[in-house]
Design a protein around this motif. Structure first.
Motif, short mmCIF file in Angstrom:
data_model
loop_
_atom_site.label_atom_id
_atom_site.label_comp_id
_atom_site.label_asym_id
_atom_site.label_seq_id
_atom_site.Cartn_x
_atom_site.Cartn_y
_atom_site.Cartn_z
N TYR A 11 31.83 26.32 -8.91
CA TYR A 11 31.87 26.51 -7.47
C TYR A 11 32.43 27.88 -7.10
O TYR A 11 32.07 28.44 -6.06
CB TYR A 11 32.68 25.39 -6.80
CG TYR A 11 31.94 24.08 -6.81
CD1 TYR A 11 30.85 23.86 -5.98
CD2 TYR A 11 32.31 23.04 -7.67
CE1 TYR A 11 30.15 22.68 -5.98
CE2 TYR A 11 31.62 21.84 -7.68
CZ TYR A 11 30.54 21.66 -6.84
OH TYR A 11 29.84 20.48 -6.86
N GLY A 12 33.27 28.43 -7.95
CA GLY A 12 33.75 29.79 -7.70
C GLY A 12 32.61 30.80 -7.74
O GLY A 12 32.56 31.73 -6.92
N ALA A 13 31.67 30.61 -8.68
CA ALA A 13 30.51 31.49 -8.76
C ALA A 13 29.62 31.34 -7.53
O ALA A 13 29.10 32.33 -7.00
CB ALA A 13 29.71 31.19 -10.03
N MET A 60 34.67 24.90 1.90
CA MET A 60 34.90 25.83 3.00
C MET A 60 35.27 25.15 4.31
O MET A 60 35.27 25.76 5.37
CB MET A 60 33.64 26.69 3.22
CG MET A 60 33.23 27.53 2.01
SD MET A 60 34.49 28.75 1.57
CE MET A 60 34.46 29.82 3.00
N GLY A 61 35.55 23.84 4.25
CA GLY A 61 35.95 23.13 5.47
C GLY A 61 34.80 22.79 6.40
O GLY A 61 35.01 22.53 7.58
N HIS A 62 33.58 22.74 5.88
CA HIS A 62 32.44 22.42 6.75
C HIS A 62 32.54 21.00 7.30
O HIS A 62 32.11 20.74 8.43
CB HIS A 62 31.14 22.60 5.97
CG HIS A 62 30.90 24.00 5.54
ND1 HIS A 62 30.09 24.33 4.46
CD2 HIS A 62 31.39 25.18 6.01
CE1 HIS A 62 30.09 25.65 4.31
NE2 HIS A 62 30.86 26.18 5.24
N PHE A 63 33.11 20.07 6.52
CA PHE A 63 33.29 18.72 7.04
C PHE A 63 34.31 18.71 8.18
O PHE A 63 34.18 17.96 9.15
CB PHE A 63 33.73 17.78 5.92
CG PHE A 63 33.76 16.33 6.32
CD1 PHE A 63 32.62 15.67 6.73
CD2 PHE A 63 34.95 15.60 6.28
CE1 PHE A 63 32.64 14.34 7.09
CE2 PHE A 63 34.99 14.26 6.64
CZ PHE A 63 33.83 13.63 7.05
N SER A 79 41.88 18.76 -0.13
CA SER A 79 42.26 19.21 -1.47
C SER A 79 41.05 19.80 -2.16
O SER A 79 39.92 19.38 -1.91
CB SER A 79 42.78 18.04 -2.33
OG SER A 79 43.88 17.41 -1.75
N ASP A 80 41.30 20.77 -3.04
CA ASP A 80 40.22 21.33 -3.84
C ASP A 80 40.84 21.92 -5.12
O ASP A 80 42.02 22.31 -5.12
CB ASP A 80 39.46 22.42 -3.07
CG ASP A 80 38.03 22.59 -3.58
OD1 ASP A 80 37.10 22.18 -2.87
OD2 ASP A 80 37.86 23.10 -4.71
N VAL A 81 40.03 22.00 -6.17
CA VAL A 81 40.53 22.59 -7.42
C VAL A 81 40.41 24.11 -7.41
O VAL A 81 40.99 24.77 -8.28
CB VAL A 81 39.80 22.01 -8.65
CG1 VAL A 81 40.06 20.51 -8.77
CG2 VAL A 81 38.30 22.29 -8.60
N HIS A 82 39.67 24.67 -6.44
CA HIS A 82 39.49 26.13 -6.38
C HIS A 82 40.37 26.70 -5.27
O HIS A 82 40.21 26.35 -4.09
CB HIS A 82 38.03 26.48 -6.12
CG HIS A 82 37.72 27.93 -6.37
ND1 HIS A 82 38.13 28.93 -5.52
CD2 HIS A 82 37.07 28.54 -7.40
CE1 HIS A 82 37.72 30.09 -5.99
NE2 HIS A 82 37.08 29.88 -7.14
N PHE A 85 38.72 28.16 -1.95
CA PHE A 85 38.32 27.19 -0.92
C PHE A 85 39.51 26.73 -0.11
O PHE A 85 39.43 26.59 1.11
CB PHE A 85 37.65 25.99 -1.58
CG PHE A 85 36.27 26.26 -2.11
CD1 PHE A 85 35.37 27.04 -1.41
CD2 PHE A 85 35.86 25.73 -3.32
CE1 PHE A 85 34.09 27.28 -1.88
CE2 PHE A 85 34.59 25.96 -3.81
CZ PHE A 85 33.69 26.74 -3.10
N VAL A 86 40.62 26.48 -0.77
CA VAL A 86 41.82 26.00 -0.06
C VAL A 86 42.31 27.06 0.92
O VAL A 86 42.68 26.74 2.06
CB VAL A 86 42.91 25.64 -1.08
CG1 VAL A 86 44.23 25.32 -0.38
CG2 VAL A 86 42.45 24.45 -1.93
N GLU A 87 42.30 28.31 0.51
CA GLU A 87 42.71 29.39 1.40
C GLU A 87 41.80 29.48 2.61
O GLU A 87 42.26 29.71 3.74
CB GLU A 87 42.72 30.71 0.63
CG GLU A 87 43.80 30.79 -0.44
CD GLU A 87 43.61 31.98 -1.35
OE1 GLU A 87 42.72 32.82 -1.08
OE2 GLU A 87 44.35 32.09 -2.35
N ALA A 88 40.49 29.32 2.40
CA ALA A 88 39.55 29.39 3.52
C ALA A 88 39.80 28.26 4.51
O ALA A 88 39.76 28.46 5.74
CB ALA A 88 38.11 29.33 3.00
N CYS A 89 40.06 27.04 4.01
CA CYS A 89 40.32 25.91 4.91
C CYS A 89 41.62 26.10 5.68
O CYS A 89 41.69 25.80 6.88
CB CYS A 89 40.38 24.62 4.09
SG CYS A 89 38.78 24.02 3.54
#
Length: 228
Positions: A11-13, A60-63, A79-82, A85-89
């Protein structure tokens, strides 16, 4: 590479390639992404007041954006493992709390009314089918432990046109899934395969919460007594 590490890299890629776009979460487009969201959200469609929703694999917090538009009384976190993504949310939803963590590896102390997860169970990558089933069961168990009312997740269905089969994806047989859910989690469940995608949504409800919604004495025989 374990499953969490491989997902983080995968998902990082996608995030680096697509940025803030449904394709960064392996969705084809927003239309199919929102179709999944609408079916997940049916787990709390009956709620008359405020409630909390924690998204596992928040991306990315789309939900969260979907909830703002369609369920504004929901308090959103994730929560996310990346960490990207957490920073973006966290930037999008300053009132929510977001965590870089693997809830299966270590169960968090927080509890939420509802948990959701979309798409995470579809992309198996290099994990064996046996290892992936263990991952799915572990995740469902963790989500059930963290919710106070229920959770909703989605799967690719094993009932699909053969020409669409891919070796790196995981197709969950509904019967085996329900055997696990009823045997280990709750007998209160829904399967929703009424949409156009080759997928279905599983919604699971905690027995003690279902009981609060059916208070007529006529239903008492269908609920076990709460443990002391």
């Amino acid at each position: 590479m374990d499953i969490a590490e491989e997902q983080r890299a995968f998902y990082g890629a996608l995030l680096e390639q697509y940025g803030d776009d449904p394709r960064a979460l392996s969705h084809r487009d927003q239309a199919t992404q929102y179709e999944r969201f609408h079916r997940l959200a049916r787990v709390f469609a009956h709620e008359p007041g405020d409630f909390t929703v924690h998204e596992v694999g928040c991306g990315m917090g789309h939900f969260g954006e979907f909830l703002q538009a369609h369920h504004p009384r929901a308090g959103y976190s994730g929560s996310d493992v990346h960490p990207g993504f957490v920073e973006a949310c966290a930037a999008k939803f300053p009132a929510g709390r977001f965590h870089t963590r693997d809830i299966v590896a270590a169960l968090p102390p927080e509890r939420y009314d509802y948990l959701t997860l979309s798409g995470t169970f579809n992309v198996r990558l290099s994990a064996s089918p046996e290892a992936w089933r263990g991952f799915v069961h572990g995740m469902l168990g963790a989500m059930f432990a963290l919710c106070t009312r229920g959770f909703a997740v989605n799967f690719l269905t094993s009932y699909h046109d053969p020409e669409y089969t891919r070796a790196d994806l995981y197709y969950q047989p509904p019967g085996a899934l329900l055997d696990f859910v009823v045997g280990h989690l709750s007998r209160f469940w829904e399967l929703d395969a009424g949409g156009p995608l080759y997928e279905y949504t599983l919604r699971v409800h905690r027995p003690e919460y279902v009981r609060t919604r059916y208070t007529d004495p006529a239903f008492a025989r269908y609920f076990r007594a709460a443990p002391p």
